[in-house]
Each structure stands twice: as structure tokens, then as C-alpha cells.
Design a protein around this motif. Structure first.
Motif, PDB file in Angstrom:
ATOM      1  N   THR A 105       0.836  -1.208   0.000  1.00 27.37           N
ATOM      2  CA  THR A 105       0.000   0.000   0.000  1.00 27.37           C
ATOM      3  C   THR A 105       0.866   1.250   0.000  1.00 27.37           C
ATOM      4  OG1 THR A 105      -1.750  -1.189   1.136  1.00 27.37           O
ATOM      5  CG2 THR A 105      -1.823   1.213   1.257  1.00 27.37           C
ATOM      6  N   THR A 106       1.979   1.201   0.706  1.00 22.91           N
ATOM      7  CA  THR A 106       2.890   2.338   0.748  1.00 22.91           C
ATOM      8  C   THR A 106       3.475   2.625  -0.624  1.00 22.91           C
ATOM      9  OG1 THR A 106       3.433   1.797   3.020  1.00 22.91           O
ATOM     10  CG2 THR A 106       4.950   3.249   1.902  1.00 22.91           C
ATOM     11  N   LEU A 107       3.652   1.584  -1.431  1.00 28.39           N
ATOM     12  CA  LEU A 107       4.254   1.756  -2.750  1.00 28.39           C
ATOM     13  C   LEU A 107       3.263   2.165  -3.828  1.00 28.39           C
ATOM     14  CD1 LEU A 107       6.647  -1.324  -2.809  1.00 28.39           C
ATOM     15  CD2 LEU A 107       7.196   1.066  -2.275  1.00 28.39           C
ATOM     16  N   THR A 108       1.975   2.177  -3.515  1.00 22.04           N
ATOM     17  CA  THR A 108       0.997   2.510  -4.549  1.00 22.04           C
ATOM     18  C   THR A 108       1.236   3.908  -5.087  1.00 22.04           C
ATOM     19  OG1 THR A 108      -0.601   3.248  -2.906  1.00 22.04           O
ATOM     20  CG2 THR A 108      -0.820   0.982  -3.679  1.00 22.04           C
ATOM     21  N   TYR A 109       1.011   4.021  -6.360  1.00 16.75           N
ATOM     22  CA  TYR A 109       1.159   5.305  -7.030  1.00 16.75           C
ATOM     23  C   TYR A 109      -0.200   5.964  -7.132  1.00 16.75           C
ATOM     24  CZ  TYR A 109       6.006   5.337  -8.433  1.00 16.75           C
ATOM     25  OH  TYR A 109       7.372   5.408  -8.426  1.00 16.75           O
ATOM     26  N   ASP A 110      -0.374   6.977  -6.354  1.00 19.69           N
ATOM     27  CA  ASP A 110      -1.562   7.809  -6.387  1.00 19.69           C
ATOM     28  C   ASP A 110      -1.038   9.174  -6.811  1.00 19.69           C
ATOM     29  OD1 ASP A 110      -3.568   9.615  -5.782  1.00 19.69           O
ATOM     30  OD2 ASP A 110      -3.950   8.816  -3.782  1.00 19.69           O
ATOM     31  N   GLU A 111      -1.439   9.637  -7.959  1.00 25.39           N
ATOM     32  CA  GLU A 111      -0.848  10.862  -8.500  1.00 25.39           C
ATOM     33  C   GLU A 111      -0.929  12.045  -7.534  1.00 25.39           C
ATOM     34  OE1 GLU A 111      -1.942  11.742 -12.505  1.00 25.39           O
ATOM     35  OE2 GLU A 111      -1.509   9.704 -13.148  1.00 25.39           O
ATOM     36  N   ALA A 112      -1.913  12.046  -6.660  1.00 27.74           N
ATOM     37  CA  ALA A 112      -2.031  13.141  -5.706  1.00 27.74           C
ATOM     38  C   ALA A 112      -1.119  12.946  -4.502  1.00 27.74           C
ATOM     39  CB  ALA A 112      -3.477  13.268  -5.234  1.00 27.74           C
ATOM     40  N   HIS A 113      -0.745  11.700  -4.189  1.00 24.61           N
ATOM     41  CA  HIS A 113       0.034  11.416  -2.981  1.00 24.61           C
ATOM     42  C   HIS A 113       1.085  10.349  -3.266  1.00 24.61           C
ATOM     43  CE1 HIS A 113      -3.989  12.708  -1.586  1.00 24.61           C
ATOM     44  NE2 HIS A 113      -3.272  13.443  -0.779  1.00 24.61           N
ATOM     45  N   VAL A 114       2.200  10.738  -3.832  1.00 24.68           N
ATOM     46  CA  VAL A 114       3.280   9.788  -4.065  1.00 24.68           C
ATOM     47  C   VAL A 114       4.044   9.660  -2.755  1.00 24.68           C
ATOM     48  CG1 VAL A 114       5.391   9.321  -5.351  1.00 24.68           C
ATOM     49  CG2 VAL A 114       3.437  10.339  -6.508  1.00 24.68           C
ATOM     50  N   SER A 115       4.259   8.430  -2.314  1.00 27.04           N
ATOM     51  CA  SER A 115       4.924   8.224  -1.031  1.00 27.04           C
ATOM     52  C   SER A 115       6.421   8.470  -1.135  1.00 27.04           C
ATOM     53  CB  SER A 115       4.665   6.807  -0.518  1.00 27.04           C
ATOM     54  OG  SER A 115       5.470   5.874  -1.207  1.00 27.04           O
ATOM     55  N   LEU A 116       6.995   8.788  -0.005  1.00 25.44           N
ATOM     56  CA  LEU A 116       8.433   8.986   0.078  1.00 25.44           C
ATOM     57  C   LEU A 116       9.156   7.687  -0.286  1.00 25.44           C
ATOM     58  CD1 LEU A 116      10.756  10.862   0.790  1.00 25.44           C
ATOM     59  CD2 LEU A 116      10.444  10.228   3.186  1.00 25.44           C
ATOM     60  N   CYS A 117       8.638   6.552   0.168  1.00 23.58           N
ATOM     61  CA  CYS A 117       9.245   5.251  -0.170  1.00 23.58           C
ATOM     62  C   CYS A 117       9.268   5.038  -1.679  1.00 23.58           C
ATOM     63  CB  CYS A 117       8.477   4.103   0.497  1.00 23.58           C
ATOM     64  SG  CYS A 117       8.757   3.967   2.269  1.00 23.58           S
ATOM     65  N   SER A 118       8.152   5.297  -2.340  1.00 21.26           N
ATOM     66  CA  SER A 118       8.089   5.125  -3.800  1.00 21.26           C
ATOM     67  C   SER A 118       9.071   6.038  -4.502  1.00 21.26           C
ATOM     68  CB  SER A 118       6.681   5.415  -4.312  1.00 21.26           C
ATOM     69  OG  SER A 118       5.796   4.431  -3.880  1.00 21.26           O
ATOM     70  N   THR A 119       9.161   7.266  -4.035  1.00 17.76           N
ATOM     71  CA  THR A 119      10.079   8.230  -4.646  1.00 17.76           C
ATOM     72  C   THR A 119      11.521   7.767  -4.500  1.00 17.76           C
ATOM     73  OG1 THR A 119       8.543  10.032  -4.228  1.00 17.76           O
ATOM     74  CG2 THR A 119      10.838  10.641  -4.618  1.00 17.76           C
ATOM     75  N   LYS A 120      11.886   7.320  -3.298  1.00 18.58           N
ATOM     76  CA  LYS A 120      13.251   6.835  -3.068  1.00 18.58           C
ATOM     77  C   LYS A 120      13.554   5.623  -3.945  1.00 18.58           C
ATOM     78  CE  LYS A 120      13.985   8.310   1.681  1.00 18.58           C
ATOM     79  NZ  LYS A 120      14.267   7.845   3.050  1.00 18.58           N
ATOM     80  N   LEU A 121      12.624   4.678  -3.995  1.00 17.71           N
ATOM     81  CA  LEU A 121      12.843   3.471  -4.799  1.00 17.71           C
ATOM     82  C   LEU A 121      12.947   3.823  -6.277  1.00 17.71           C
ATOM     83  CD1 LEU A 121      10.512   0.855  -3.077  1.00 17.71           C
ATOM     84  CD2 LEU A 121      12.993   1.073  -2.900  1.00 17.71           C
ATOM     85  N   SER A 122      12.104   4.721  -6.731  1.00 19.32           N
ATOM     86  CA  SER A 122      12.140   5.137  -8.140  1.00 19.32           C
ATOM     87  C   SER A 122      13.483   5.759  -8.492  1.00 19.32           C
ATOM     88  CB  SER A 122      11.016   6.133  -8.433  1.00 19.32           C
ATOM     89  OG  SER A 122       9.768   5.521  -8.296  1.00 19.32           O
ATOM     90  N   ASP A 123      13.937   6.656  -7.628  1.00 24.26           N
ATOM     91  CA  ASP A 123      15.222   7.321  -7.881  1.00 24.26           C
ATOM     92  C   ASP A 123      16.378   6.321  -7.891  1.00 24.26           C
ATOM     93  OD1 ASP A 123      13.839   9.712  -7.987  1.00 24.26           O
ATOM     94  OD2 ASP A 123      14.478  10.388  -5.998  1.00 24.26           O
ATOM     95  N   ALA A 124      16.345   5.366  -6.973  1.00 18.93           N
ATOM     96  CA  ALA A 124      17.437   4.394  -6.873  1.00 18.93           C
ATOM     97  C   ALA A 124      17.440   3.403  -8.033  1.00 18.93           C
ATOM     98  CB  ALA A 124      17.354   3.645  -5.548  1.00 18.93           C
ATOM     99  N   ALA A 125      16.258   3.004  -8.490  1.00 19.95           N
ATOM    100  CA  ALA A 125      16.169   1.982  -9.535  1.00 19.95           C
ATOM    101  C   ALA A 125      16.200   2.550 -10.945  1.00 19.95           C
ATOM    102  CB  ALA A 125      14.903   1.156  -9.348  1.00 19.95           C
ATOM    103  N   ASP A 126      15.999   3.840 -11.082  1.00 20.54           N
ATOM    104  CA  ASP A 126      15.968   4.435 -12.422  1.00 20.54           C
ATOM    105  C   ASP A 126      17.229   4.132 -13.245  1.00 20.54           C
ATOM    106  OD1 ASP A 126      14.507   6.067 -14.372  1.00 20.54           O
ATOM    107  OD2 ASP A 126      16.201   7.460 -14.092  1.00 20.54           O
ATOM    108  N   PRO A 127      18.431   4.193 -12.658  1.00 14.01           N
ATOM    109  CA  PRO A 127      19.613   3.840 -13.462  1.00 14.01           C
ATOM    110  C   PRO A 127      19.580   2.384 -13.951  1.00 14.01           C
ATOM    111  CG  PRO A 127      20.277   5.059 -11.504  1.00 14.01           C
ATOM    112  CD  PRO A 127      18.808   4.748 -11.342  1.00 14.01           C
ATOM    113  N   LEU A 128      19.063   1.468 -13.144  1.00 10.30           N
ATOM    114  CA  LEU A 128      18.946   0.076 -13.577  1.00 10.30           C
ATOM    115  C   LEU A 128      18.010  -0.033 -14.775  1.00 10.30           C
ATOM    116  CD1 LEU A 128      18.535  -1.807 -10.156  1.00 10.30           C
ATOM    117  CD2 LEU A 128      20.608  -1.648 -11.567  1.00 10.30           C
ATOM    118  N   LEU A 129      16.883   0.647 -14.684  1.00  9.81           N
ATOM    119  CA  LEU A 129      15.893   0.613 -15.757  1.00  9.81           C
ATOM    120  C   LEU A 129      16.446   1.249 -17.034  1.00  9.81           C
ATOM    121  CD1 LEU A 129      12.819   0.010 -16.415  1.00  9.81           C
ATOM    122  CD2 LEU A 129      12.518   2.452 -16.045  1.00  9.81           C
TER     123      LEU A 129
END
Length: 188
Positions: A105-129
């Protein structure tokens, strides 16, 4: 938490977070701030001073796991096979989300409320992707938000299975064929 914060406020913060971790593990992401306050033996306003929303509380509960997954993404950055690196990281995220009740639930992408966890994971994994896409190892239009949404769906769908992590891993393996480029002919 500010260094100059009073000792009792720091103790309350630590207590609330410890109780929240236990409550979320027992009851999932629907655990209310009021439920945490009752279990911690503090007032609802005290909980809200430290965590103004349930999303902020969940972010704090899963901060350590998110940091570990970010470190894992960084560690995989130099793996020779860019596809394997991305899939290993994705498997780790899936395992964490399936084994930690409420994390999906913490990782869900809700355009109005992006979680800090999702943001951190996105930033960290973006180079892999980006590297896997550049190597032609994954579909070029795939995003980290897509992958986290898939992981979230898998974790939520397997939450009540006898062995959620094993079922989530099985479903991720089925999903991998869907994110591979059509011409690659690769499987899991």
C-alpha cells in the motif's frame, strides 16, 4: 527528527513508530492513526504531531526497508547483465512487499500522494531501468512506476495466501515475460 527536539518528544516518536510497526504488521496498511495512538497510550494529537497522515506514518514504518532496497539497486548497478540486475532488484522489491504487510500500500502510485518510499525506490532503480532499456533488454517504454505498480498488485493479490512470498515470486516470474521485448525471446 530535529536534534534540538525535547527528549520526551523523541521518546514519543520512537514509541509511536515502534507501535505503528507492530500494528501495521498485525492489521495492515489500514491501521489508523487513532488505533496507533490507543496502542501507544498517547493522544491522537501526539501521533498527528509526529505523523500528520497515515501515509506519512507508513512511509516511516517502511523507511528502513526502502533504504535497503535503494542500497540493493546501487549494488546491482555494475552487474554485467543489465536485465538480470533489474529483475533481481524487482524480485527483491516483490519479496519485501509480499512479506511486509502494508508495504504494498505504501508503494501505490496515487498521482495526488506519491509516497516517500516510492520516490526513493524510483530514484534508486531508475539507473537500472535506463541501462536495461538502453541495452535493449526490456521494453523501451517501461517505467519504474509501471514496475512498482505491478509489484504492488502482486503483493496485494498474494497477501492472504498461505505463503505470500512464494506466490508473489511465482506471479512475478509470469509477469517477466510481459516486460521482455518481443524480439528478445528471453524468459524469466
Amino acid at each position: 527528527m530535529p536534534a534540538q527536539q525535547r527528549a520526551d518528544a523523541r521518546r514519543n516518536h520512537a514509541l509511536i513508530l515502534a507501535v505503528a510497526e507492530a500494528e501495521v504488521a498485525a492489521h495492515g496498511a489500514d491501521t489508523s492513526l487513532e488505533q496507533v495512538a490507543r496502542a501507544a497510550g498517547v493522544g491522537s494529537a501526539t501521533v498527528r504531531r509526529h505523523f500528520p497522515s497515515r501515509r506519512a506514518l507508513l512511509d516511516a514504518v517502511f523507511q528502513e526497508r526502502a533504504e535497503a532496497l535503494c542500497a540493493r539497486a546501487r549494488a546491482l548497478a555494475d552487474t554485467p547483465d543489465s536485465r538480470a540486475a533489474l529483475l533481481t532488484w524487482l524480485s527483491d522489491v516483490t519479496a519485501y512487499a509480499a512479506s511486509a504487510r502494508g508495504m504494498a500500500t505504501t508503494l501505490t502510485y496515487d498521482e495526488a500522494h506519491v509516497s516517500l518510499c516510492s520516490t526513493k525506490l524510483s530514484d534508486a532503480a531508475d539507473p537500472l531501468l535506463r541501462r536495461a532499456a538502453r541495452d535493449g533488454a526490456i521494453a523501451p517504454d517501461l517505467t519504474i512506476a509501471d514496475l512498482l505498480t505491478l509489484v504492488t498488485g502482486i503483493a496485494l493479490a498474494t497477501e492472504h495466501h498461505r505463503d505470500p512470498a512464494a506466490e508473489a515470486d511465482r506471479l512475478l516470474a509470469l509477469t517477466v515475460a510481459g516486460i521482455s521485448p518481443p524480439a528478445s525471446g528471453r524468459a524469466g
